[in-house]
Design a protein around this motif. Structure first.
Motif, PDB file in Angstrom:
ATOM      1  N   LEU A 440     -22.714  70.856 -11.925  1.00  0.00           N
ATOM      2  CA  LEU A 440     -23.187  69.469 -11.861  1.00  0.00           C
ATOM      3  C   LEU A 440     -22.024  68.504 -11.692  1.00  0.00           C
ATOM      4  O   LEU A 440     -22.104  67.541 -10.929  1.00  0.00           O
ATOM      5  CB  LEU A 440     -23.968  69.121 -13.129  1.00  0.00           C
ATOM      6  N   ALA A 441     -20.922  68.780 -12.409  1.00  0.00           N
ATOM      7  CA  ALA A 441     -19.749  67.922 -12.292  1.00  0.00           C
ATOM      8  C   ALA A 441     -19.243  67.943 -10.857  1.00  0.00           C
ATOM      9  O   ALA A 441     -18.873  66.899 -10.303  1.00  0.00           O
ATOM     10  CB  ALA A 441     -18.672  68.386 -13.268  1.00  0.00           C
ATOM     11  N   GLY A 442     -19.239  69.133 -10.256  1.00  0.00           N
ATOM     12  CA  GLY A 442     -18.820  69.245  -8.872  1.00  0.00           C
ATOM     13  C   GLY A 442     -19.722  68.436  -7.949  1.00  0.00           C
ATOM     14  O   GLY A 442     -19.268  67.748  -7.040  1.00  0.00           O
ATOM     15  N   LEU A 443     -21.013  68.485  -8.268  1.00  0.00           N
ATOM     16  CA  LEU A 443     -22.000  67.773  -7.464  1.00  0.00           C
ATOM     17  C   LEU A 443     -21.748  66.265  -7.464  1.00  0.00           C
ATOM     18  O   LEU A 443     -21.838  65.597  -6.437  1.00  0.00           O
ATOM     19  CB  LEU A 443     -23.381  68.068  -8.064  1.00  0.00           C
ATOM     20  N   VAL A 444     -21.416  65.726  -8.641  1.00  0.00           N
ATOM     21  CA  VAL A 444     -21.227  64.275  -8.724  1.00  0.00           C
ATOM     22  C   VAL A 444     -19.760  63.888  -8.542  1.00  0.00           C
ATOM     23  O   VAL A 444     -19.404  62.726  -8.703  1.00  0.00           O
ATOM     24  CB  VAL A 444     -21.740  63.701 -10.079  1.00  0.00           C
ATOM     25  N   GLY A 445     -18.910  64.875  -8.245  1.00  0.00           N
ATOM     26  CA  GLY A 445     -17.513  64.562  -7.982  1.00  0.00           C
ATOM     27  C   GLY A 445     -16.731  64.181  -9.227  1.00  0.00           C
ATOM     28  O   GLY A 445     -15.835  63.338  -9.170  1.00  0.00           O
ATOM     29  N   LEU A 446     -17.061  64.806 -10.352  1.00  0.00           N
ATOM     30  CA  LEU A 446     -16.288  64.564 -11.568  1.00  0.00           C
ATOM     31  C   LEU A 446     -15.316  65.722 -11.719  1.00  0.00           C
ATOM     32  O   LEU A 446     -15.735  66.870 -11.857  1.00  0.00           O
ATOM     33  CB  LEU A 446     -17.227  64.506 -12.783  1.00  0.00           C
ATOM     34  N   PRO A 447     -13.989  65.440 -11.686  1.00  0.00           N
ATOM     35  CA  PRO A 447     -13.017  66.528 -11.814  1.00  0.00           C
ATOM     36  C   PRO A 447     -13.271  67.319 -13.106  1.00  0.00           C
ATOM     37  O   PRO A 447     -13.576  66.734 -14.145  1.00  0.00           O
ATOM     38  CB  PRO A 447     -11.669  65.800 -11.874  1.00  0.00           C
ATOM     39  N   LEU A 448     -13.137  68.647 -13.010  1.00  0.00           N
ATOM     40  CA  LEU A 448     -13.537  69.506 -14.130  1.00  0.00           C
ATOM     41  C   LEU A 448     -12.751  69.235 -15.405  1.00  0.00           C
ATOM     42  O   LEU A 448     -13.262  69.421 -16.501  1.00  0.00           O
ATOM     43  CB  LEU A 448     -13.385  70.983 -13.737  1.00  0.00           C
ATOM     44  N   GLU A 449     -11.498  68.772 -15.254  1.00  0.00           N
ATOM     45  CA  GLU A 449     -10.721  68.566 -16.471  1.00  0.00           C
ATOM     46  C   GLU A 449     -11.265  67.410 -17.327  1.00  0.00           C
ATOM     47  O   GLU A 449     -10.928  67.285 -18.483  1.00  0.00           O
ATOM     48  CB  GLU A 449      -9.234  68.350 -16.158  1.00  0.00           C
ATOM     49  N   PHE A 450     -12.140  66.577 -16.713  1.00  0.00           N
ATOM     50  CA  PHE A 450     -12.702  65.468 -17.481  1.00  0.00           C
ATOM     51  C   PHE A 450     -13.899  65.900 -18.329  1.00  0.00           C
ATOM     52  O   PHE A 450     -14.392  65.140 -19.145  1.00  0.00           O
ATOM     53  CB  PHE A 450     -13.163  64.339 -16.543  1.00  0.00           C
ATOM     54  N   LEU A 451     -14.351  67.139 -18.126  1.00  0.00           N
ATOM     55  CA  LEU A 451     -15.564  67.574 -18.825  1.00  0.00           C
ATOM     56  C   LEU A 451     -15.395  67.594 -20.337  1.00  0.00           C
ATOM     57  O   LEU A 451     -16.356  67.462 -21.081  1.00  0.00           O
ATOM     58  CB  LEU A 451     -15.968  68.968 -18.346  1.00  0.00           C
ATOM     59  N   ASP A 452     -14.171  67.790 -20.798  1.00  0.00           N
ATOM     60  CA  ASP A 452     -13.975  67.884 -22.246  1.00  0.00           C
ATOM     61  C   ASP A 452     -13.509  66.581 -22.860  1.00  0.00           C
ATOM     62  O   ASP A 452     -13.108  66.539 -24.008  1.00  0.00           O
ATOM     63  CB  ASP A 452     -12.971  69.004 -22.548  1.00  0.00           C
ATOM     64  N   ARG A 453     -13.610  65.505 -22.077  1.00  0.00           N
ATOM     65  CA  ARG A 453     -13.190  64.214 -22.631  1.00  0.00           C
ATOM     66  C   ARG A 453     -14.375  63.486 -23.252  1.00  0.00           C
ATOM     67  O   ARG A 453     -15.524  63.704 -22.872  1.00  0.00           O
ATOM     68  CB  ARG A 453     -12.620  63.347 -21.526  1.00  0.00           C
ATOM     69  N   LEU A 454     -14.045  62.582 -24.164  1.00  0.00           N
ATOM     70  CA  LEU A 454     -15.071  61.735 -24.778  1.00  0.00           C
ATOM     71  C   LEU A 454     -15.231  60.470 -23.927  1.00  0.00           C
ATOM     72  O   LEU A 454     -14.314  60.102 -23.186  1.00  0.00           O
ATOM     73  CB  LEU A 454     -14.641  61.365 -26.201  1.00  0.00           C
ATOM     74  N   PRO A 455     -16.388  59.801 -24.043  1.00  0.00           N
ATOM     75  CA  PRO A 455     -16.635  58.630 -23.177  1.00  0.00           C
ATOM     76  C   PRO A 455     -15.506  57.607 -23.165  1.00  0.00           C
ATOM     77  O   PRO A 455     -15.174  57.070 -22.114  1.00  0.00           O
ATOM     78  CB  PRO A 455     -17.907  58.046 -23.775  1.00  0.00           C
ATOM     79  N   HIS A 456     -14.873  57.338 -24.341  1.00  0.00           N
ATOM     80  CA  HIS A 456     -13.852  56.288 -24.333  1.00  0.00           C
ATOM     81  C   HIS A 456     -12.603  56.706 -23.574  1.00  0.00           C
ATOM     82  O   HIS A 456     -11.742  55.878 -23.298  1.00  0.00           O
ATOM     83  CB  HIS A 456     -13.511  55.853 -25.764  1.00  0.00           C
TER      84      HIS A 456
END
Lengths: 566, 337
Positions: A440-456
């Motif tokens: 899903l991250a790939g689909l929306v163009g979110l780099p994978l390393e951001f997956l473990d970050r918190l919103p802030h």
């Protein structure tokens, strides 16, 4: 690059201004070496995206920076007064009397528990513009000047009793009460409807012209600035990158950042891909799959009523004192429309028109008073909203919310937020879940390393991507987009809008797109529905509605969009 | 206005009924057999049964409850078994003593804590801010009986500045005629300044003890809510309009910041009123808290019931006052029934 305004003497001269903020991670320079000059009677626009330092610059001019902020270098001269060196008392005398400011979010800018008339009086009395005996009369006059109907009554009103546009008029009255020479307007129309925006801006321009005042308009909206200002200063990351006459800036933008900003601004005649920067070589929009014409969502005779504020008490209810029942308030008044498979339908209107209520009912978060909502041939309005979460249809209708920050749990990582709808349904192995999140991250163009970050730890655009990925997690057929880009900067908005369009075509979804921004609606929607006071005033294809509107109200809406001199 | 008050009081009736039922049941399940306690250690089972019958404890619970409610409706809270006097008169005599002490303590703590909190917020990070924090932490960490005893030791024993901690008046003065039950006010009404001075010197130390304890929550809430309000956007507007900082702080910030302070105040007040038993004990103060504790120890349930009921009514009244104050300050709040 700089355009000199040698014709009139400068009322305000900012030279080489640098402002530092003390933060936990050391000193941060909010703006660096900023030069701005403003002639008497001139209207200057400061344009930039969030974090560009445009507001900080204006606060420095009045020296009302936060405790943490400090003028590190440079000078600010206001008609002969050295603002940086002046004592607090001297400045206090200038503020409100010589220079005044109006703010974004006008309701919050007023003291919530003081009558608005009294707040105007406070300013008048402070600057000895009136005596106690006459203060009330003067305050009412100030209200009259901002075209407030029944000013004697409004004098006693509290901010929460007034609409947003009305509150902004009060803030303007407050700022102009002492007839200052300089008015700084900090995003004065953000959050207001287009027609209200036009009314407010026209009022500001008229009043400042009348009094030969100088004005600084701070905005993220290049179109708005170009429409109302003589000159425009473009800021990026704390620096001034370009200063130009507004009639030139659209035809001949000098700096690459200005060009990028201009490209990203939705405007007539520009397609979705035209918003993206030139160097971002993007594939042209894929041709949309031919619509099968199959109706996915059908709404018929939809009504939502809310009871009026009940004035009768507990006792009269108990003891059966019958009162004349008041007609309930109709937020949505008998509307009907269809969304076909693979289609984007725009729901447009000003605040309070019932567009959000409609989307909440379609989303099945709210129960309609009457009417039918048929989704994929099934009557989903029969299922009460509070049971809908367990309905198999739930996964097929998903939503992207307006505020990307507020709609994410601050303690969930991006991956956890995306996985949330999956976790509510069937169980899935850890690895499969992770793989799905990465997909899903790939689909929306979110780099994978951001997956473990918190919103802030994410930027606005990244948070928007997380919100979209979450909505897509269950592969829905219909996605309701509730002003998904309203809180984003234009350049980010351009990217997100393109992303949404690509996803729709790739995944064959339908969108119900709720927005107040007609330019954005034009870009994304196949068909448009215009709502007002709970009713549909006009519906048709996007072209029809926006190019050749039949309803007077639609014409007003289009008319109210700022038209920069091109 | 009267209608709103009436409506608001009416909503308290269900909770008062609940309080009556719960206290009745609770006092019945208290450990210790009241009858055998009062019959004395040497009593025969017969004598205990006699006492039990006399107290009505041999009847079924619903019967006891019915007669309790009937008496309550007549304004009769029963008689204390230890003193033999009606509970109503005892509470009426002791409540003013507690109320006078608590109110004065709260007033003193307000006078100190609110300005301290405001200054601490306005000058965040300054020495006043740190002082505020230290005073608040110290005040709340020292138990009241300890501060009370220290005060007695220093000001009575060592310095001899204050009179012996033996109640509301020393033996040389007679209480003023009762108008409000507050000695300070009653003495002023009859212009008996001698008695006023004597009452004041008696109440000074327990008042300060209570004030030190209640300083912390009030100062902290004032500071926190002032900080939040000072960061609000309308404060920026006020600054941009060139208003004086005194106007900004008092008229704009403080009036808005008062709302949470008032809420805390109500809580602190109801808490102090019941919980100042220890202060009352240390200063031999004839208050309602020590009365209830003594009764509880003696398994004397009529005073305990009376005490809990009085507290519940006071709590309702205090909350009513707070709601009315709230709606007076904040136009957005409509007092709902």
């Amino acid at each position: 690059m700089t355009v000199s305004s040698a014709t009139a003497p400068a009322i305000l001269d900012v030279r080489d201004l640098t402002i530092e903020f003390a933060t936990r991670r050391g000193t941060v320079r909010a703006i660096e070496h900023v030069d701005i000059s403003l002639a008497k009677g001139e209207t200057l626009g400061i344009v930039g995206e969030s974090g560009s330092g445009k507001s900080v610059t204006s606060y420095a001019v009045m020296r009302i920076l936060d405790r943490a902020g400090r003028i590190a270098e440079g000078s600010i001269m206001y008609s002969g007064v050295d603002v940086v060196a002046a004592s607090e008392d001297e400045l206090r005398d200038l503020r409100g009397r010589e220079m005044a400011m109006i703010f974004q979010n006008p309701r919050a800018a007023l003291n919530p528990i003081r009558q608005v008339g009294r707040q105007i009086e406070d300013v008048l009395l402070e600057h000895v513009q009136t005596t106690r005996g006459e203060a009330k009369q003067k305050a009412i006059e100030a209200l009259q000047q901002v075209r407030i109907a029944r000013p004697e009554e409004r004098y006693h009103a509290y901010p929460f009793e007034l609409s947003g546009g009305m509150c902004q008029r009060i803030v303007i009255a407050l700022a102009l009460a002492c007839r200052p020479q300089l008015l700084i307007a900090d995003e004065p129309t953000t959050g207001l409807d287009v027609t209200t925006q036009k009314a407010v801006m026209d009022l500001v321009v008229e009043l400042t012209r009348e009094r030969a005042m100088s004005t600084i308009l701070i905005t993220h909206d290049l179109g708005l600035a170009a429409t109302y200002c003589d000159r425009i200063v473009v800021m990026e990351k704390g620096k001034v990158v370009e200063t130009a006459l507004s009639k030139d800036i659209f035809s001949n933008p000098g700096h690459p950042y200005t060009r990028k900003l201009m490209r990203a601004t939705p405007r007539p005649g520009a397609g979705l891909r035209d918003l993206l920067p030139l160097e971002a070589a993007t594939a042209p929009l894929p041709a949309p799959a031919p619509s099968t014409g199959e109706v996915l969502l059908r709404v018929e005779g939809l009504v939502k009523e809310y009871p009026r504020q009940d004035t009768s008490g507990l006792f009269s209810k108990f003891f059966g004192k019958q009162q004349e029942p008041q007609a309930p308030f109709r937020a949505v008044d008998n509307i009907g429309f269809e969304v076909r498979r693979g289609e984007t339908v725009g729901l447009v209107g000003e605040s309070g028109c019932g567009k959000s209520t409609t989307s909440m009912m379609v989303m099945r978060l709210l129960d309609p008073t009457s009417g039918r909502i048929t989704f994929a041939g099934e009557d989903i309005s029969a299922v009460p909203a509070r049971n809908f979460a367990t309905n198999p249809m739930r996964r097929r209708i998903q939503m992207v919310f307006q505020d990307p920050t507020e709609s994410l749990n601050p303690r969930f990582t991006a991956a956890r937020a995306i996985a949330d709808p999956i976790l509510r349904g069937k169980s899935m192995s850890r690895d499969a879940l992770r793989a799905r999140c990465e997909e899903l991250a790939g689909l929306v163009g979110l780099p994978l390393e951001f997956l473990d970050r918190l919103p802030h730890q994410l930027s606005g655009g990244q948070k928007a991507r997380v919100g979209i990925a979450r909505a897509l997690a269950l592969s829905p057929d219909l996605v309701i987009l509730d002003e998904p880009t309203a809180a984003l900067d234009v350049s980010v908005q351009a990217v997100v809008l393109n992303l949404l369009q690509d996803l729709k075509i790739r995944l064959g979804m339908s969108y119900l797109f709720v927005s107040h921004d007609l330019h954005v609606v034009r870009l994304l929607c196949d068909r448009v529905i215009v709502m007002r006071a709970g009713k549909i005033v006009e519906a048709g294809t996007a072209e029809q509605v926006l190019e050749a509107p039949t309803a007077e109200y639609t014409r007003q809406l289009i008319e109210a969009i700022p038209h920069p001199p091109v | 206005m009267l209608r709103t008050i009436g409506r608001r009081v009416a909503t308290a009736i269900p909770s008062l009924i609940g309080v009556i039922i719960v206290t009745f049941l609770l006092t019945r399940v208290l450990p210790g057999d009241t009858a055998s306690f009062f019959a004395g250690p040497a009593a025969t089972p017969q004598a205990i049964a006699e006492v039990r019958k006399q107290l009505g404890l041999d009847r079924s619970l619903p019967e006891q409850f019915a007669s309790y409610v009937v008496n309550l409706a007549k304004g009769d809270l029963g008689n204390s078994l230890t003193t033999g006097r009606p509970v109503v008169t005892e509470i009426a005599a002791r409540l003013p003593a507690s109320a006078e002490l608590t109110l004065l303590g709260l007033l003193l703590s307000l006078i100190i804590a609110v300005p301290l909190g405001i200054v601490a917020a306005v000058r965040q990070g300054s020495w006043i801010d740190h002082t505020c924090r230290i005073v608040a932490t110290a005040g709340v960490s020292l138990p009241v009986f300890f501060t009370g005893l220290i005060f007695v030791y220093v000001f009575y024993f060592l310095l001899g500045w204050s009179p012996a901690p033996l109640g509301r008046l020393d033996v040389f003065n007679s209480p003023p005629p009762t108008y409000t039950g507050f000695y300070l006010i009653d003495a002023l009404i009859v212009r008996d300044f001698e008695t006023f001075r004597a009452a004041l010197s008696q109440i000074a130390l327990p008042t300060i003890t209570l004030a030190v304890f209640s300083l912390a929550p009030i100062a902290r809430i004032t500071r926190a809510s002032m900080l939040a309000i000072l960061a609000a956007e309308f404060i920026r507007t006020a600054r941009a309009s060139g208003l004086k900082s005194s106007t900004i702080i008092m008229t704009y910030a403080f009036r808005n910041a008062m709302l949470p302070v008032i809420t805390t105040l109500g809580m602190v007040f109801s808490f102090l009123l019941g919980a100042n038993v220890l202060v009352e004990k240390v200063f031999a103060w004839p208050g309602i808290g020590s009365y209830a504790v003594e009764a509880l120890i003696a398994s004397d349930f009529a005073p305990v019931q009376g005490f809990v009921l009085t507290m519940a009514i006071l709590y309702v009244l205090i909350n009513l006052c707070i709601d009315l104050l709230y709606s007076a300050i904040d136009p957005r709040v409509k007092v709902e029934g």
